[in-house]
Design an enzyme around this catalytic site. Structure first.
Site, PDB file in Angstrom:
ATOM      1  N   ARG A  34       0.842  -1.208   0.000  1.00 24.36           N
ATOM      2  CA  ARG A  34       0.000   0.000   0.000  1.00 24.36           C
ATOM      3  C   ARG A  34       0.878   1.259   0.000  1.00 24.36           C
ATOM      4  NH1 ARG A  34      -0.771   4.783   2.344  1.00 24.36           N
ATOM      5  NH2 ARG A  34      -0.374   3.877   4.376  1.00 24.36           N
ATOM      6  N   ASN A  50       9.559   4.218   2.884  1.00 24.45           N
ATOM      7  CA  ASN A  50       9.475   3.753   4.265  1.00 24.45           C
ATOM      8  C   ASN A  50      10.785   3.074   4.627  1.00 24.45           C
ATOM      9  OD1 ASN A  50       6.541   3.569   3.208  1.00 24.45           O
ATOM     10  ND2 ASN A  50       6.351   3.413   5.409  1.00 24.45           N
ATOM     11  N   CYS A  80       4.910   9.401  -0.196  1.00 25.70           N
ATOM     12  CA  CYS A  80       3.486   9.728  -0.257  1.00 25.70           C
ATOM     13  C   CYS A  80       3.266  10.684  -1.419  1.00 25.70           C
ATOM     14  CB  CYS A  80       3.020  10.376   1.043  1.00 25.70           C
ATOM     15  SG  CYS A  80       1.298  10.905   0.962  1.00 25.70           S
ATOM     16  N   HIS A 125       5.702   4.359  12.525  1.00 25.10           N
ATOM     17  CA  HIS A 125       5.737   4.316  11.053  1.00 25.10           C
ATOM     18  C   HIS A 125       6.741   5.379  10.606  1.00 25.10           C
ATOM     19  CE1 HIS A 125       3.505   4.105   7.039  1.00 25.10           C
ATOM     20  NE2 HIS A 125       4.153   5.260   6.919  1.00 25.10           N
TER      21      HIS A 125
HETATM   22  N1  COA Z   1     -13.035   5.078  -3.094  1.00 24.14           N
HETATM   23  C1  COA Z   1     -13.331   5.269  -4.402  1.00 24.14           C
HETATM   24  N2  COA Z   1     -13.935   6.373  -4.880  1.00 24.14           N
HETATM   25  C2  COA Z   1     -14.255   7.315  -3.985  1.00 24.14           C
HETATM   26  C3  COA Z   1     -13.992   7.175  -2.621  1.00 24.14           C
HETATM   27  C4  COA Z   1     -13.349   6.009  -2.196  1.00 24.14           C
HETATM   28  N3  COA Z   1     -13.030   5.820  -0.909  1.00 24.14           N
HETATM   29  N4  COA Z   1     -14.424   8.283  -1.990  1.00 24.14           N
HETATM   30  C5  COA Z   1     -14.955   9.092  -2.911  1.00 24.14           C
HETATM   31  N5  COA Z   1     -14.856   8.518  -4.124  1.00 24.14           N
HETATM   32  C6  COA Z   1     -15.287   9.042  -5.424  1.00 24.14           C
HETATM   33  C7  COA Z   1     -16.654   9.681  -5.380  1.00 24.14           C
HETATM   34  O1  COA Z   1     -17.652   8.723  -5.566  1.00 24.14           O
HETATM   35  C8  COA Z   1     -16.579  10.653  -6.552  1.00 24.14           C
HETATM   36  O2  COA Z   1     -16.690   9.923  -7.741  1.00 24.14           O
HETATM   37  P1  COA Z   1     -17.256  10.591  -9.104  1.00 24.14           P
HETATM   38  O3  COA Z   1     -16.293  11.687  -9.467  1.00 24.14           O
HETATM   39  O4  COA Z   1     -17.247   9.458 -10.073  1.00 24.14           O
HETATM   40  O5  COA Z   1     -18.615  11.107  -8.721  1.00 24.14           O
HETATM   41  C9  COA Z   1     -15.138  11.149  -6.477  1.00 24.14           C
HETATM   42  O6  COA Z   1     -14.410  10.121  -5.783  1.00 24.14           O
HETATM   43  C10 COA Z   1     -14.991  12.463  -5.721  1.00 24.14           C
HETATM   44  O7  COA Z   1     -15.644  12.349  -4.460  1.00 24.14           O
HETATM   45  P2  COA Z   1     -15.592  13.477  -3.340  1.00 24.14           P
HETATM   46  O8  COA Z   1     -16.398  13.010  -2.199  1.00 24.14           O
HETATM   47  O9  COA Z   1     -15.921  14.814  -3.969  1.00 24.14           O
HETATM   48  O10 COA Z   1     -14.131  13.435  -2.872  1.00 24.14           O
HETATM   49  P3  COA Z   1     -12.806  14.240  -3.273  1.00 24.14           P
HETATM   50  O11 COA Z   1     -12.693  14.512  -4.717  1.00 24.14           O
HETATM   51  O12 COA Z   1     -12.691  15.358  -2.312  1.00 24.14           O
HETATM   52  O13 COA Z   1     -11.727  13.114  -2.910  1.00 24.14           O
HETATM   53  C11 COA Z   1     -10.960  11.231  -1.619  1.00 24.14           C
HETATM   54  C12 COA Z   1     -11.689  12.564  -1.618  1.00 24.14           C
HETATM   55  C13 COA Z   1     -10.763  10.842  -0.189  1.00 24.14           C
HETATM   56  C14 COA Z   1     -11.811  10.221  -2.351  1.00 24.14           C
HETATM   57  C15 COA Z   1      -9.626  11.375  -2.377  1.00 24.14           C
HETATM   58  O14 COA Z   1      -8.965  12.530  -1.947  1.00 24.14           O
HETATM   59  C16 COA Z   1      -8.744  10.171  -2.153  1.00 24.14           C
HETATM   60  O15 COA Z   1      -9.030   9.073  -2.583  1.00 24.14           O
HETATM   61  N6  COA Z   1      -7.630  10.367  -1.493  1.00 24.14           N
HETATM   62  C17 COA Z   1      -6.726   9.263  -1.189  1.00 24.14           C
HETATM   63  C18 COA Z   1      -5.508   9.790  -0.615  1.00 24.14           C
HETATM   64  C19 COA Z   1      -4.541   8.691  -0.298  1.00 24.14           C
HETATM   65  O16 COA Z   1      -4.680   7.530  -0.608  1.00 24.14           O
HETATM   66  N7  COA Z   1      -3.468   9.116   0.329  1.00 24.14           N
HETATM   67  C20 COA Z   1      -2.407   8.249   0.694  1.00 24.14           C
HETATM   68  C21 COA Z   1      -2.678   7.520   1.933  1.00 24.14           C
HETATM   69  S1  COA Z   1      -2.494   8.481   3.380  1.00 24.14           S
HETATM   70 ZN    ZN Z   2       3.974   6.306   5.126  1.00 24.49          ZN
END
Ligand code: COA
Ligand code: ZN
Length: 301
Positions: free
Chosen positions: A14, A248, A239, A206
């Site tokens: 991950r 890491n 990240c 971590h």
């Molecule tokens: N898994 C898959 N899709 C997701 C989701 C999830 N957990 N959460 C939201 N979505 C989808 C929504 O359905 C929407 O889809 P659409 O564009 O097809 O309608 C889209 O993502 C945007 O949703 P929204 O609620 O407006 O969220 P956002 O654009 O503000 O994004 C996250 C929020 C959390 C989904 C996004 O920032 C993200 O996935 N971040 C991950 C960060 C990460 O992994 N960081 C490293 C680990 S710390």
């Molecule tokens: Zn990390």
């Protein structure tokens, strides 16, 4: 005398893979996780249920989980950023989830589009649901020591967030030096306070290796009583939302250090080195452990 056990939580599939230029297929990720199981690792973070637009490398996390039998699934955790991610993870059979809180608002907004207070609110809801469903929750405090946007983090903030997560019902909290900026002295001081307040059983460390201090930071945490560490095979990592973060701490280096200090990790080093070679082949960019030269001589690996 039996040696004291330390848990190594492998996060390469991950935290490691989410930042690689090359995206691995679900089948390739399954083969890497199988190699990690074969090395004796029993806590592995298998992927994340996040937006594939935000992190394309983690797409198909459900297909990764589908590659494992129920007793194997029980040893795999997945990261979920929100309710939607939690629901998708549950539908895919996950029974261990990781939730990420950031110590600063800027990091939190860049990472998952919500400020720290909002993420805590969402986390409380997910934890309550997880408790009802018998799901294990590990909370992360990201940028617990320093934020790439806001600079040094007051340890009191990390302590408060740790407390909030545990009060909300999280089973454990991982203190994350996401950008690899912490010093062993800072790690030791904070971990000592947290261990005194909550006990080591609910805490883990971590550490990223940006400034070559990750093994030293693990040792500082070990000295403070911590007995669970995240690490990433072949030092994969970084990240995508925290500029300047490198990999890491490599699992190989942490296991080497812990075993040298008399701890029992349950890991078979030759099998771990085979998993490391696989990670390096599959990604083409894994840095490998810091002790790679020594491992090659010692194990002809
Ligand atoms: N898994 C898959 N899709 C997701 C989701 C999830 N957990 N959460 C939201 N979505 C989808 C929504 O359905 C929407 O889809 P659409 O564009 O097809 O309608 C889209 O993502 C945007 O949703 P929204 O609620 O407006 O969220 P956002 O654009 O503000 O994004 C996250 C929020 C959390 C989904 C996004 O920032 C993200 O996935 N971040 C991950 C960060 C990460 O992994 N960081 C490293 C680990 S710390
Ligand atoms: Zn990390």
């Amino acid at each position: 005398m039996s040696r004291e056990k330390v848990i190594v939580n492998e996060v390469g599939p991950r935290d490691g893979l989410q930042n690689q230029a090359r995206s691995l297929s679900p089948e390739q990720r399954i083969s890497l996780i199988r190699a990690l199981f074969a090395a004796g690792l029993r806590h592995i973070e298998a992927g994340s249920f996040v937006s594939p637009k935000a992190v394309p490398q983690m797409a198909g996390a459900d297909q990764v989980l589908a590659g494992f039998a129920p007793q194997e699934l029980a040893q795999l955790s997945v990261l979920v950023p929100n309710e939607k991610g939690y629901a998708l993870a549950r539908a895919a059979g996950a029974s261990r989830v990781a939730l990420v809180l950031s110590a600063t608002d800027t990091m939190s907004l860049k990472n998952i589009g919500m400020d720290a207070a909002k993420v805590l609110d969402v986390a409380r809801g997910i934890i309550a649901r997880a408790r009802e469903e018998g799901v294990i929750v590990q909370g992360y405090i990201s940028v617990a020591f320093e934020c790439p946007f806001e600079g040094a983090v007051d340890p009191a903030v990390t302590e408060r967030l740790t407390d909030e997560l545990l009060v909300a019902g999280a089973h454990e909290v991982a203190i994350a030096d996401t950008i690899g900026a912490a010093s062993p002295a800072a790690v030791q001081a904070l971990m000592r306070r947290l261990v005194a307040q909550h006990g080591a059983a609910v805490l883990s460390g971590h550490f990223h290796d940006t400034r070559a201090m990750a093994v030293a930071n693990c040792y500082a945490a070990l000295d403070a009583g911590i007995r669970k560490f995240d690490s990433s095979i072949a030092g994969l990592g970084g990240c995508p939302f925290a500029p300047g973060a490198s990999g890491n701490v490599a699992t190989e280096d942490v296991v080497l250090m812990l075993e040298a200090c008399g701890m029992d990790t349950g890991v078979d080093m030759p099998a771990l080195l085979a998993a490391s070679r696989l990670a390096q082949e599959l990604t083409g960019s894994a840095p490998g452990p810091r002790a790679q030269g020594w491992f090659r001589k010692r194990y002809a690996a």
